[in-house]
Design an enzyme around this catalytic site. Structure first.
Site, short mmCIF file in Angstrom:
data_model
loop_
_atom_site.label_atom_id
_atom_site.label_comp_id
_atom_site.label_asym_id
_atom_site.label_seq_id
_atom_site.Cartn_x
_atom_site.Cartn_y
_atom_site.Cartn_z
N GLY A 55 106.40 70.06 71.83
CA GLY A 55 106.33 71.23 72.68
C GLY A 55 106.64 72.44 71.83
CB CYS A 82 107.19 67.18 67.47
SG CYS A 82 107.24 68.81 66.74
CE1 TYR A 83 112.28 71.70 72.64
CE2 TYR A 83 111.59 70.13 74.32
CZ TYR A 83 112.38 71.20 73.93
OH TYR A 83 113.29 71.74 74.81
CG HIS A 169 102.62 66.00 66.12
ND1 HIS A 169 102.88 66.05 67.47
CD2 HIS A 169 103.16 67.12 65.60
CE1 HIS A 169 103.53 67.16 67.76
NE2 HIS A 169 103.72 67.83 66.64
CD GLU A 171 101.02 63.17 68.67
OE1 GLU A 171 101.74 62.42 67.99
OE2 GLU A 171 101.40 64.30 69.06
N GLY A 225 75.14 62.77 86.37
CA GLY A 225 76.04 62.93 85.23
C GLY A 225 76.87 61.66 85.05
CB VAL A 226 79.04 60.53 82.24
CG1 VAL A 226 79.73 59.24 81.84
CG2 VAL A 226 78.07 60.98 81.17
CG ASP A 227 82.77 62.33 84.74
OD1 ASP A 227 82.68 61.55 83.77
OD2 ASP A 227 83.28 63.46 84.65
CB SER A 228 78.76 61.72 89.95
OG SER A 228 77.46 61.87 89.47
CB SER A 229 76.29 57.75 86.84
OG SER A 229 75.40 58.83 86.87
CE LYS A 369 82.37 62.98 80.30
NZ LYS A 369 82.13 63.63 81.59
#
Ligand code: XMP
Length: 513
Positions: A55, A82-83, A169, A171, A225-229, A369
């Site tokens: 942070g 980190c923080y 970090h 990640e 679209g990808v999400d709604s499909s 995603k």
């Protein structure tokens, strides 16, 4: 078998979602929560481990987000990053100081103890640092496990108490062995097996949707679209004929897209979705006539979409559930306790007001995603749909500068189809995150054969980006641009000029309006 969970407590750092993604990549389900979550709330979720994020703050600032000693005394392993590392040191009685200069960027870190978090990590490893404060004195019971020339405690542990901290970090991919460190935490002290996989997610979600929906009726707006499909197919696997999907063709889709969506999801396709296509093209063109102001165009398209959808829903009658393709980045609450971060662009205009439904169902709300894509593949959705580039809800409406007309839609569709075809032919389609043709509002003089022309200019856009918040113009090979230009001016009527947009974001946006 109990479900393994790691909780990330968000202290406002920029990599918070990335931590959760990495843990999931290690096969352990992980959720991000605000740092304000109480130990009691945490205990109720029975996590195997807790990760405190970085942070931008300093622990000595009273305004900074803090936590209590109780968090570290629950008997659940904690990793501070980190923080989060500084906060662990500070809360447990250590000393944090401010360095005269920040340590920023790739840094060589010397590992002092390789028994736990740094198991199988090199003696000297490159890690990403971004801090000014540092841990000067460790709390009682801790031992140093890594250092750098400017950071006396780059990592520390109190193994007995299950507490671990790293100043850098792990990640981010700049930390070359960071993934190994996060994996060591979740498999080691947290004792995870790492068996969270997309196939089990899909199965579990289908089961829980069935339990929730019972014999209720479900309505879903499908955009292609990808999400709604993925959401629609998941729902249909769960509740079959109880689901109805409405696909509104607003006449602002890419070339042949309406037919492609219908071919996959319609009655002739592989899914049984009670698919309804509404051909509302003319309605949208009529509403957009004479409108040139970008925000007004967006608003009209959004509103009209809702009206069309509502009319269709009325024909179906009351439903119990309305499906939304919301994904995890849209719902994660900000670490600083503010309300949920909402995507700045809604997928076509928000929620319908007058659709008669009892509850919203969001089957993808816990997925990133790339995980939505994995789920799509798991469900057997064709790759070209699963790896589709983002397409804005208002569609070509924001890629036609100025007034939208059916003629202009046709021009931009044809130019865009050529552009996409050539990009794919050149093998660039997977390397560029978003690319499309837009129609400028400019007409200019040209010559075609022996004749003077006075026609439109098409703009080509291609960007590379990791988050679509900032982007760079892609350096497309000149020969690809030449081929595309020559094909567009020869094959698309009313275009006599092609521009390439070299603007980054900022100051440009990706779309034109
Ligand atoms: P901008 O143009 O803001 O776009 O740089 C960033 C990303 O968002 C997409 N975009 C939208 N997506 N509804 C959406 O679902 C919208 O209204 C919308 N406007 C822009 C854009 O395609 C890019 O990926």
């Amino acid at each position: 078998m109990d479900k393994e969970l790691i909780i990330v407590l968000d202290f406002g750092g920029q990599y918070n979602q990335l931590i959760a993604r990495r843990v999931r990549e290690a096969g352990v389900y992980c959720e991000v929560h605000p740092y304000t979550m109480t130990p009691e709330e945490i205990r109720q979720m029975s996590p195997r481990g807790i990760i405190l994020t970085g942070g931008p703050n300093s622990v000595y600032n009273p305004e900074s987000p803090h936590t209590s000693r109780a968090l570290f005394e629950m008997g659940i392993p904690v990793l501070g990053i980190c923080y989060g590392a500084q906060l662990m040191a500070y809360t447990l009685g250590g000393k944090v100081s401010t360095a005269p200069v920040s340590e920023y960027g790739k840094t060589e870190v010397d590992i002092d103890d390789k028994d736990c978090i740094f198991k199988d990590v090199s003696d000297r490893t490159v890690a990403w640092m971004s801090h000014t404060d540092y841990i000067e004195e460790m709390p009682e019971g801790f031992a140093r496990t890594a250092h750098t020339p400017v950071c006396p405690v780059a990592a520390m542990e109190n193994r007995e108490a299950g507490l671990y901290a790293v100043q850098f970090h792990p990640e981010v991919t700049h930390s070359e062995e960071g993934f190994k460190m996060l994996s060591n935490f979740v498999y080691g002290p947290c004792g995870c097996r790492g068996d969270w996989k997309m196939d089990s997610f899909v199965e579990e979600t289908i089961e829980s949707i069935r339990r929730k929906v019972g014999d209720g009726k479900v309505l879903c707006a499908l955009s292609g679209g990808v999400d709604s499909s993925v959401a629609a197919v998941l729902m249909s696997k769960a509740v079959g004929k109880q689901l109805t999907c409405v696909f509104v063709d607003h006449g602002l889709l890419r070339k042949n897209e309406g037919d492609e969506v219908e071919a996959v999801f319609g009655p002739e396709g592989d899914y049984d979705l009670n698919f309804i296509r509404v051909n509302a093209q003319q309605r949208f063109y009529d509403r957009l006539k004479g409108i040139t102001e970008p925000e007004e165009k967006r608003k009209i398209i959004g509103e009209e979409f809702i009206r069309v959808f509502e009319e269709e829903a009325k024909k179906i009658g009351a439903v119990d559930f309305l499906v939304q393709g919301t994904i995890y980045p849209d719902v994660i609450e900000s670490g600083l306790g503010k309300s949920a971060v909402i995507k700045s662009h809604h997928n076509v205009g928000g929620l319908p007001d007058y659709v008669d439904f009892k509850e919203i169902i969001e089957p993808l709300r816990m997925l990133f995603k790339d995980e939505v894509r994995k789920a799509g593949l798991e469900l057997g959705i064709p790759e070209y749909l699963v790896f589709r580039q983002p397409f804005p809800g208002p569609g070509l409406g924001v890629r036609i500068v100025g007034e939208v007309t059916a003629e202009k839609v046709k021009i931009v569709q044809d130019a865009d189809a050529i552009y996409r075809e050539e990009i794919a032919k050149a093998g660039l389609d997977k390397k560029i995150n978003q690319y499309f043709a837009a129609l400028t509002n400019m007409r200019s003089v040209g010559v075609m054969g022996d004749f003077r022309t006075y026609d439109y200019a098409v703009a080509l856009r291609a960007v590379t980006t990791s988050d679509f918040m900032t982007a760079e113009a892609a350096k497309l090979p000149w020969d690809v641009l030449e081929t595309v230009t020559s094909r567009i001016v020869n094959e698309v009527e009313h275009v006599n000029r092609v521009f390439y947009d070299c603007t980054g974001k900022p100051p440009g946006t990706i779309e034109f309006e």
